[in-house]
Design a protein around this motif. Structure first.
Motif, PDB file in Angstrom:
ATOM      1  N   ARG A  43      13.886   9.466  29.655  1.00 41.62           N
ATOM      2  CA  ARG A  43      12.456   9.376  30.225  1.00 41.62           C
ATOM      3  C   ARG A  43      11.573   8.800  28.960  1.00 41.62           C
ATOM      4  O   ARG A  43      10.654   9.324  28.857  1.00 41.62           O
ATOM      5  CB  ARG A  43      11.894  10.459  30.813  1.00 41.62           C
ATOM      6  CG  ARG A  43      12.932  11.314  31.940  1.00 41.62           C
ATOM      7  CD  ARG A  43      12.321  12.581  32.296  1.00 41.62           C
ATOM      8  NE  ARG A  43      12.647  13.568  31.259  1.00 41.62           N
ATOM      9  CZ  ARG A  43      12.383  14.923  31.651  1.00 41.62           C
ATOM     10  NH1 ARG A  43      11.443  15.104  32.256  1.00 41.62           N
ATOM     11  NH2 ARG A  43      12.817  15.832  30.350  1.00 41.62           N
ATOM     12  N   PHE A  44      11.997   7.570  28.469  1.00 37.84           N
ATOM     13  CA  PHE A  44      11.359   7.335  27.102  1.00 37.84           C
ATOM     14  C   PHE A  44      11.673   5.656  27.168  1.00 37.84           C
ATOM     15  O   PHE A  44      12.494   5.051  27.759  1.00 37.84           O
ATOM     16  CB  PHE A  44      11.668   7.789  26.005  1.00 37.84           C
ATOM     17  CG  PHE A  44      13.360   7.969  25.918  1.00 37.84           C
ATOM     18  CD1 PHE A  44      13.835   6.912  25.280  1.00 37.84           C
ATOM     19  CD2 PHE A  44      13.961   9.159  25.926  1.00 37.84           C
ATOM     20  CE1 PHE A  44      15.498   6.941  25.086  1.00 37.84           C
ATOM     21  CE2 PHE A  44      15.207   9.188  25.997  1.00 37.84           C
ATOM     22  CZ  PHE A  44      15.850   8.021  25.287  1.00 37.84           C
ATOM     23  N   SER A 103       3.907  12.974  24.756  1.00 40.65           N
ATOM     24  CA  SER A 103       4.587  12.771  23.426  1.00 40.65           C
ATOM     25  C   SER A 103       3.645  11.537  22.560  1.00 40.65           C
ATOM     26  O   SER A 103       3.742  10.664  23.159  1.00 40.65           O
ATOM     27  CB  SER A 103       6.001  12.735  23.188  1.00 40.65           C
ATOM     28  OG  SER A 103       6.366  12.510  21.791  1.00 40.65           O
ATOM     29  N   THR A 104       3.438  11.909  21.399  1.00 39.63           N
ATOM     30  CA  THR A 104       3.035  10.590  20.688  1.00 39.63           C
ATOM     31  C   THR A 104       3.863  10.398  19.598  1.00 39.63           C
ATOM     32  O   THR A 104       3.670   9.568  18.506  1.00 39.63           O
ATOM     33  CB  THR A 104       1.437  11.036  19.956  1.00 39.63           C
ATOM     34  OG1 THR A 104       1.750  12.093  19.139  1.00 39.63           O
ATOM     35  CG2 THR A 104       0.524  11.293  20.990  1.00 39.63           C
ATOM     36  N   LEU A 150       6.086  -1.803  23.193  1.00 41.42           N
ATOM     37  CA  LEU A 150       6.206  -0.387  23.704  1.00 41.42           C
ATOM     38  C   LEU A 150       4.998   0.402  24.030  1.00 41.42           C
ATOM     39  O   LEU A 150       4.919   1.139  24.989  1.00 41.42           O
ATOM     40  CB  LEU A 150       6.928   0.323  22.439  1.00 41.42           C
ATOM     41  CG  LEU A 150       8.478   0.110  22.140  1.00 41.42           C
ATOM     42  CD1 LEU A 150       9.059   0.884  21.078  1.00 41.42           C
ATOM     43  CD2 LEU A 150       9.224   0.399  23.540  1.00 41.42           C
ATOM     44  N   LEU A 151       3.930   0.110  23.474  1.00 44.56           N
ATOM     45  CA  LEU A 151       2.595   0.387  23.657  1.00 44.56           C
ATOM     46  C   LEU A 151       1.995   0.063  25.054  1.00 44.56           C
ATOM     47  O   LEU A 151       1.015   0.441  25.481  1.00 44.56           O
ATOM     48  CB  LEU A 151       1.632   0.164  22.474  1.00 44.56           C
ATOM     49  CG  LEU A 151       1.748   0.781  21.156  1.00 44.56           C
ATOM     50  CD1 LEU A 151       0.971   0.203  20.108  1.00 44.56           C
ATOM     51  CD2 LEU A 151       1.664   2.265  21.174  1.00 44.56           C
ATOM     52  N   GLU A 152       2.477  -1.034  25.570  1.00 39.70           N
ATOM     53  CA  GLU A 152       2.027  -1.676  26.791  1.00 39.70           C
ATOM     54  C   GLU A 152       2.117  -0.684  28.196  1.00 39.70           C
ATOM     55  O   GLU A 152       1.273  -0.542  28.815  1.00 39.70           O
ATOM     56  CB  GLU A 152       2.410  -3.009  26.926  1.00 39.70           C
ATOM     57  CG  GLU A 152       2.150  -4.070  26.100  1.00 39.70           C
ATOM     58  CD  GLU A 152       2.900  -5.284  26.479  1.00 39.70           C
ATOM     59  OE1 GLU A 152       3.770  -5.396  27.663  1.00 39.70           O
ATOM     60  OE2 GLU A 152       2.569  -6.226  25.764  1.00 39.70           O
ATOM     61  N   SER A 153       3.135   0.311  27.910  1.00 38.96           N
ATOM     62  CA  SER A 153       3.213   1.028  29.135  1.00 38.96           C
ATOM     63  C   SER A 153       4.358   2.074  28.889  1.00 38.96           C
ATOM     64  O   SER A 153       5.267   2.027  27.984  1.00 38.96           O
ATOM     65  CB  SER A 153       4.089   0.373  30.236  1.00 38.96           C
ATOM     66  OG  SER A 153       4.134   1.338  31.281  1.00 38.96           O
ATOM     67  N   ARG A 154       4.009   3.436  29.225  1.00 36.64           N
ATOM     68  CA  ARG A 154       5.096   4.700  29.029  1.00 36.64           C
ATOM     69  C   ARG A 154       6.166   4.640  29.853  1.00 36.64           C
ATOM     70  O   ARG A 154       7.031   5.198  29.563  1.00 36.64           O
ATOM     71  CB  ARG A 154       4.277   5.886  28.939  1.00 36.64           C
ATOM     72  CG  ARG A 154       3.153   6.277  27.751  1.00 36.64           C
ATOM     73  CD  ARG A 154       2.709   7.690  28.066  1.00 36.64           C
ATOM     74  NE  ARG A 154       2.237   8.216  26.724  1.00 36.64           N
ATOM     75  CZ  ARG A 154       2.555   8.948  25.880  1.00 36.64           C
ATOM     76  NH1 ARG A 154       3.847   9.302  26.253  1.00 36.64           N
ATOM     77  NH2 ARG A 154       1.943   9.415  24.952  1.00 36.64           N
TER      78      ARG A 154
END
Length: 341
Positions: free
Chosen positions: A150-151, A71-72, A316-320
């Motif tokens: 899962r987010f 997801s984006t 948040l962008l560092e890792s899913r």
């Protein structure tokens, strides 16, 4: 037994089959309830909905599309967009996401945790990559979904508590304490407080508690308080200052929970011929540009709203994948001495 929140989290995510088993119905019947399709007896529907609530099941409305490729979407839940504080936060989030494939989806909660829960559950059905919320306090159901999802999760504005994943902001208790200490050091002794209802505003309540702690430490207390039922506004600030000065005309400083209300206090001073600082100190919170554009710049605390939003999105962008260790980032605040206190 509580579900784990690390690498094994996916295996613990409840499925539709789990819901059907707990409710004692077939998978097809459970699916019909979830999709609201076909005739279902009220008693059966109630059993399935109870099982969904107990398990924390979220239907995947993005199956076959976003979920297959990652997801984006970033779900952003903010208390208000009319309060300039939160558009500033949103600008920070947008700035961090501009050069990425991620898109924010916005929900407004009106400071109501029940509304926050409802919007959150709606957003989770689309399997977002991350959820951004204001504050650390949510309903038990919302907290459970945030913990076991899962987010990634970022909770903004407040760091006085236990975050789900990432907390970015400031200590509001400390900000209130430093407000009181600053004003005591400037010679103020007769304090008043004029604000809005803080029952649902954790951050305003924390600042209020911090202020009282600083005054107690100095052997002082709040001489008078006035509150408006409901939310804050500039007009409410003007009316409250008029009311509190009728009750306690000897006050030498009044603290407001935000700049909007403090500016209303300034307008009452203009109407009543009171010179801010010389005759009555006025102190706000947030450091809004409009307060600094007044002929007498407002004395206040600057909350770094843009930085909070930008920092949270970048983190948040560092890792899913959600790490085992929680992260707390203190963006701090600045005292603006101004010319009103």
């Amino acid at each position: 037994m509580p579900r784990k929140r690390n690498a094994h989290r996916n295996a613990d995510t409840p499925t539709l089959a789990d819901v059907a088993r707990l409710a004692g119905v077939s998978d097809i019947t459970a699916s019909r309830v979830v999709r609201n399709k076909g005739p279902i007896a009220d008693a059966t529907r109630a059993k399935v909905l109870a099982a969904i609530a107990e398990l924390g099941y979220i239907p995947n409305r993005a199956a076959g599309s976003l979920a297959s490729s990652g997801s984006t979407l970033m779900s952003v839940l903010l208390p208000s967009l009319s309060n300039i504080v939160f558009p500033d936060v949103l600008r920070g989030i947008h700035t961090a996401l501009t050069e990425t494939a991620f898109q924010p989806v916005i929900g407004v909660t009106d400071y109501d945790p029940v509304i926050e829960e409802r919007i959150l559950l709606s957003f989770l059905a689309w399997q977002p990559a991350a959820v951004i919320l204001a504050g650390l306090h949510h309903t038990a159901t919302a907290r459970r979904h945030l913990e076991h999802g899962r987010f990634r999760v970022a909770e903004l504005m407040d760091i006085d508590g236990d975050p789900v994943d990432i907390a970015v902001g400031m200590s509001h208790w400390q900000a209130g304490y430093d407000t009181g200490k600053h004003l005591v050091q400037r010679g103020y002794r007769r304090f008043g407080y004029a604000g809005h209802t803080i029952a649902s505003d954790d951050r305003a309540r924390a600042r209020y508690d911090g202020l009282r702690a600083a005054l107690k430490e100095a052997g002082l207390l709040l001489i008078a308080e006035e509150r408006v039922q409901g939310g804050s506004s500039t007009l409410a600030g003007r009316h409250l200052l008029e009311a509190i000065l009728r009750k306690a005309p000897g006050l030498d400083v009044v603290v407001f929970p935000n700049d909007d209300m403090a500016m209303g206090g300034i307008f009452h001073c203009m109407h009543a011929g009171i010179t801010p600082k010389e005759q009555l100190g006025i102190f706000g919170f947030n450091g809004l540009d409009i307060g600094q554009a007044l002929p007498l710049p407002l004395s206040t605390i600057l909350s770094k709203r843009f930085l909070i939003g930008k920092t949270a999105a970048e983190k948040l962008l560092e890792s899913r994948e959600r790490p085992a260790e929680k992260t707390i980032i203190n963006t701090g605040y600045d005292i603006i001495e101004g010319a009103t206190a």
